[in-house]
Design an enzyme around this catalytic site. Structure first.
Site, mmCIF file in Angstrom:
data_model
loop_
_atom_site.group_PDB
_atom_site.id
_atom_site.type_symbol
_atom_site.label_atom_id
_atom_site.label_comp_id
_atom_site.label_asym_id
_atom_site.label_seq_id
_atom_site.Cartn_x
_atom_site.Cartn_y
_atom_site.Cartn_z
ATOM 1 N N ASN B 7 62.569 50.655 -30.117
ATOM 2 C CA ASN B 7 62.576 51.038 -31.526
ATOM 3 C C ASN B 7 62.009 52.459 -31.585
ATOM 4 O O ASN B 7 60.819 52.673 -31.326
ATOM 5 C CB ASN B 7 61.724 50.074 -32.361
ATOM 6 C CG ASN B 7 61.693 50.472 -33.833
ATOM 7 O OD1 ASN B 7 61.647 51.656 -34.159
ATOM 8 N ND2 ASN B 7 61.721 49.498 -34.721
ATOM 9 N N GLU B 34 66.036 51.439 -35.444
ATOM 10 C CA GLU B 34 65.505 52.404 -36.414
ATOM 11 C C GLU B 34 65.899 53.846 -36.085
ATOM 12 O O GLU B 34 65.071 54.749 -36.077
ATOM 13 C CB GLU B 34 63.980 52.262 -36.566
ATOM 14 C CG GLU B 34 63.604 50.994 -37.327
ATOM 15 C CD GLU B 34 62.258 51.110 -38.031
ATOM 16 O OE1 GLU B 34 62.224 51.603 -39.170
ATOM 17 O OE2 GLU B 34 61.238 50.694 -37.432
ATOM 18 N N ASP B 145 63.975 44.776 -31.560
ATOM 19 C CA ASP B 145 62.713 44.604 -32.284
ATOM 20 C C ASP B 145 62.877 43.374 -33.154
ATOM 21 O O ASP B 145 63.602 43.409 -34.144
ATOM 22 C CB ASP B 145 62.433 45.850 -33.129
ATOM 23 C CG ASP B 145 61.201 45.697 -34.010
ATOM 24 O OD1 ASP B 145 60.564 44.625 -33.967
ATOM 25 O OD2 ASP B 145 60.892 46.649 -34.742
ATOM 26 N N ASP B 218 58.799 43.247 -29.497
ATOM 27 C CA ASP B 218 60.089 43.677 -28.951
ATOM 28 C C ASP B 218 60.395 42.823 -27.725
ATOM 29 O O ASP B 218 59.552 42.704 -26.827
ATOM 30 C CB ASP B 218 60.024 45.159 -28.571
ATOM 31 C CG ASP B 218 59.648 46.035 -29.747
ATOM 32 O OD1 ASP B 218 60.561 46.434 -30.500
ATOM 33 O OD2 ASP B 218 58.433 46.278 -29.951
ATOM 34 N N ASP B 247 56.052 54.241 -32.717
ATOM 35 C CA ASP B 247 55.004 53.208 -32.658
ATOM 36 C C ASP B 247 55.377 52.072 -31.695
ATOM 37 O O ASP B 247 54.510 51.274 -31.341
ATOM 38 C CB ASP B 247 54.631 52.699 -34.055
ATOM 39 C CG ASP B 247 55.817 52.446 -34.970
ATOM 40 O OD1 ASP B 247 56.960 52.769 -34.595
ATOM 41 O OD2 ASP B 247 55.595 51.917 -36.061
ATOM 42 N N HIS B 248 56.626 52.031 -31.267
ATOM 43 C CA HIS B 248 57.076 51.053 -30.266
ATOM 44 C C HIS B 248 57.307 51.747 -28.928
ATOM 45 O O HIS B 248 57.623 52.938 -28.886
ATOM 46 C CB HIS B 248 58.407 50.421 -30.676
ATOM 47 C CG HIS B 248 58.376 49.653 -31.961
ATOM 48 N ND1 HIS B 248 58.478 48.284 -32.014
ATOM 49 C CD2 HIS B 248 58.274 50.065 -33.245
ATOM 50 C CE1 HIS B 248 58.439 47.880 -33.271
ATOM 51 N NE2 HIS B 248 58.310 48.946 -34.045
#
Lengths: 257, 257
Positions: B7, B34, B145, B218, B247-248
């Site tokens: 992501n 995303e 995700d 994830d 952030d992932h």
DNA sequence: GAATACCCAG
DNA sequence: CTGGGTATTC
């Protein structure tokens, strides 16, 4: 003594540029415009670590001015007397016996805009205050972003700019009023210099920098006592070519005082 | 064969991260979530120059998924059948004989939110479609995700997270339905590994990364034919420490096929 | 905290 | 084009 001006278009974004520039060019006083910071967010500590004290007055989003000095700034003024609106456009201090007035003059937007009326009224208030300041200070510098190109040759394309905003007769008259009060445009002392860069600002839009489509709207004006000992006045054009530059570059004047 | 999911929280911002990561980790298929890009703005050419073809479906601001592959992607599906709303959350293709389904599952916001209802309905539609896909594909990977942490130990603080969004019984039941359909969570094949990083996402807020306050949301789920030959499944945690990270982090599974 | 959109200003 | 503000999402 070296005195400089730089419209940084957000000190938040340009702090590293300013500190790097000061390291290479440790001027005695640097006037900043468009800091776009409220006073509580001003990066005083980072600037102090670089060897400069600062006086400033700012607001959110728009305007905001500061004066960075190596020696203490005295008799600080934060606004035009009698023109204390919410625009933070003026900061003045006495530095090493020289009165330094830093200004971010209104842009005016367009000749038929209410902002243009405001610009002219603001310049009137500035001229009025300048007269009182001149009574008290023999050595005085009025510097900043004036948002006025004094002459056709101070634009990259006179045909396009003459008569328009930044180049209109009333604006030039307003600037002339300041000069008539007893100041000279230090830049013009070196007009004859060969291969000189002519501008201090290049629009972000339309590849203004790549096309050298610039204007000279940032100035250092000084009293005769300083003009007589002015050794240099130039723009540090290279700053416009850095990554994430301001649209304005520093203008530096050097005086033998 | 290596299959990964990431992501990226805006492919615009993370393109350089993805290309650099692929250069070091030339996986066979990478599912992105995303992307936040409409299809006309997808950086297909830059990715092609890095040696990958892409199939994608995106929208402005939210969601957006892509599948990057070294070999051609076949039988592409761009949505959950019977759930063609405007959220772009699903992209599937057959790559080297393996069915790869990339998903960006709804977050759900809060247990009492209408978005939570949407999340559960969306998972039902996914499970339904998964069943038909499993009838046609022996080797299938469902990755992305999931916005669900399967177990208490998949959160940094079970006391805080159990029962809340991403960790509630109905969400975990929805995930279990997918597993019951005939998939296994590849991560858990390596549960016993020493000193293993446990999470795939750390909130930008409150110094989540610095505090290792992460979740494992994830996943790479696979059919028995792939689980039997799964050699590895791990998170590339280092990506969270780069400048301007998502952030992932990527999660990579390796299969002996 | 970090994205995006939309708005305004230069 | 490059700033900033607001609102929204995760």
């Amino acid at each position: 003594m070296q005195i400089a001006t730089w419209n940084v278009n957000s000190l938040n974004v340009r702090l590293e540029h300013v500190l790097a520039w000061l390291e290479k060019h440790p001027v005695d006083a640097l006037a900043l415009q468009e800091t776009k910071l409220t006073d509580d967010k001003f990066p005083r500590d980072a600037i102090r670590e670089a060897g400069y004290e600062t006086v400033f007055t700012g607001q959110k989003t728009y305007n905001g001015v500061a004066l960075l000095t190596k020696t203490p700034a005295e008799d600080i003024a934060y606004a035009l007397p009698g023109f204390e609106d919410d625009h933070k456009r003026v900061i003045a201090a006495t530095v090493n016996g020289v009165r330094v007035i830093g200004v971010y003059c209104p842009n005016g937007q367009a000749l038929d805009s209410p902002k243009f009326e405001y610009k002219l009224a603001w310049f009137e208030a500035l001229a009025s205050w300048l007269n009182t300041e001149l009574q008290n200070h023999d050595k005085l510098v009025l510097t900043g972003d004036f948002n006025i190109a004094p002459r056709p040759e101070d634009t990259y394309d006179p045909e396009r700019w003459e008569g328009r905003i930044l180049c209109s007769p009333p604006e030039r008259a307003a600037l002339q009023t300041l000069l008539d009060a007893g100041l000279a445009d230090c830049w013009r002392l070196f007009d004859e210099r060969e291969g000189r860069h002519r501008f201090t600002w290049w629009d972000y839009r339309n590849g203004g920098w790549a096309r050298n489509a610039g204007l000279r709207i940032d100035h250092v004006l000084a009293t005769p006592a300083l003009v007589d000992v002015c050794r240099e006045c130039k723009a540090h054009v290279g700053e416009r070519g850095r990554k994430r530059p301001s649209d304005h570059v520093p203008v530096v004047a050097e005086f033998d005082v």
